[in-house]
Motif scaffolding. Sequence first.
Motif, short mmCIF file in Angstrom:
data_model
loop_
_atom_site.label_atom_id
_atom_site.label_comp_id
_atom_site.label_asym_id
_atom_site.label_seq_id
_atom_site.Cartn_x
_atom_site.Cartn_y
_atom_site.Cartn_z
N GLU A 33 0.83 -1.20 0.00
CA GLU A 33 0.00 0.00 0.00
C GLU A 33 0.86 1.25 0.00
N PHE A 34 1.87 1.27 0.87
CA PHE A 34 2.74 2.43 0.97
C PHE A 34 3.54 2.61 -0.32
N GLN A 35 4.07 1.51 -0.85
CA GLN A 35 4.86 1.59 -2.07
C GLN A 35 4.02 2.06 -3.25
N ASP A 36 2.79 1.58 -3.36
CA ASP A 36 1.90 2.03 -4.44
C ASP A 36 1.63 3.53 -4.34
N PHE A 97 16.81 9.87 9.33
CA PHE A 97 15.64 10.13 8.49
C PHE A 97 14.35 9.73 9.19
N LYS A 98 13.41 10.68 9.29
CA LYS A 98 12.12 10.41 9.92
C LYS A 98 11.03 10.56 8.88
N LEU A 99 10.32 9.48 8.68
CA LEU A 99 9.31 9.43 7.62
C LEU A 99 8.19 10.43 7.84
N ASP A 100 7.70 10.55 9.08
CA ASP A 100 6.58 11.44 9.34
C ASP A 100 6.96 12.90 9.11
N VAL A 101 8.19 13.26 9.46
CA VAL A 101 8.65 14.64 9.27
C VAL A 101 8.76 14.96 7.79
N SER A 102 9.37 14.07 7.03
CA SER A 102 9.53 14.29 5.60
C SER A 102 8.18 14.38 4.88
N LEU A 103 7.28 13.46 5.20
CA LEU A 103 5.95 13.49 4.56
C LEU A 103 5.19 14.75 4.97
N GLY A 104 5.37 15.18 6.21
CA GLY A 104 4.72 16.41 6.67
C GLY A 104 5.20 17.62 5.90
N ARG A 149 -2.39 9.54 1.98
CA ARG A 149 -2.54 8.09 2.16
C ARG A 149 -1.30 7.52 2.85
N MET A 150 -0.14 7.98 2.45
CA MET A 150 1.10 7.53 3.07
C MET A 150 1.16 7.96 4.55
N GLN A 151 0.72 9.19 4.81
CA GLN A 151 0.70 9.67 6.19
C GLN A 151 -0.27 8.84 7.03
N HIS A 152 -1.39 8.49 6.45
CA HIS A 152 -2.37 7.67 7.17
C HIS A 152 -1.80 6.30 7.52
N LEU A 153 -1.04 5.73 6.59
CA LEU A 153 -0.47 4.40 6.82
C LEU A 153 0.55 4.39 7.95
N LYS A 155 0.33 6.54 10.38
CA LYS A 155 -0.39 7.17 11.49
C LYS A 155 0.23 8.51 11.89
N ALA A 156 0.57 9.29 10.87
CA ALA A 156 1.15 10.62 11.11
C ALA A 156 0.06 11.67 10.96
N GLY A 157 0.04 12.62 11.86
CA GLY A 157 -0.94 13.70 11.80
C GLY A 157 -0.58 14.71 10.73
N LYS A 158 -1.59 15.34 10.16
CA LYS A 158 -1.36 16.37 9.15
C LYS A 158 -1.00 17.69 9.83
N ARG A 159 -0.18 18.48 9.13
CA ARG A 159 0.17 19.79 9.63
C ARG A 159 -0.93 20.79 9.31
N ASP A 160 -1.01 21.84 10.13
CA ASP A 160 -1.96 22.90 9.84
C ASP A 160 -1.55 23.62 8.55
N GLU A 161 -2.55 24.12 7.82
CA GLU A 161 -2.28 24.85 6.59
C GLU A 161 -1.51 26.12 6.91
N ARG A 162 -0.39 26.35 6.23
CA ARG A 162 0.44 27.50 6.54
C ARG A 162 -0.23 28.81 6.15
#
Length: 219
Positions: A33-36, A97-104, A149-153, A155-162
Amino acid sequence: MYFYLGLFLALSTLGRSVLPAPLKDMEVMRSSEFQDAAESALSLVTKIHGEIPAVHKSLIHTMTLSLDESDLSTLQFLKEFLDLPEPSPLQPHSNKFKLDVSLGQIDEGLKLQETLLKVIGELTHFRFKKPKPDGLLYDLRDALLHVHRMQHLIKAGKRDERVSESRLKEDLKPKLEKEYMSQVAAHLTLVRLRQFAEDVSRSLQSMIISPVEQETESS
């Protein structure tokens, strides 16, 4: 689309390797799922990068505002005057390397670019231009869906809109009354989007694990 993907990957994957990541992140990254989602996001970001020259040519008729001119120092005063919000630099790749930070950061940057393009594309000076940035907007939105979708997988929270669309319109309205300033704003936005797309591409590539790499890690 596949032509752009092949060309862009050939230019940007030199020296590519999957970066060390925390064990928990690696487990999620290996999932189909993540790779797709990562591959779909990369394909769209590559498509966005390939669409920028045509949109720039359509919107920008001032000869001094060339997409091929990487030195923006001559526009420094106007850059400061416009004060367009810029994406945060993506986290440097390292063994921490932190996946949640990069995706955020990718999420935040793509959303910011989408908002900028939408506000600028609706300016009177660009209203009847073709191609309009609509195609870029659609692709940015689709790329964001895959990043979410990657963030959901993981379980990373979304950042507030800048920056909100309404706030950006309010801030830019008095600055973009003249056509030349609208041209500069569109030029800066597209130049930054191209650079950000390249940075995002490198980050996404670091998250994609080839079948050979999968087998090597499993053995």
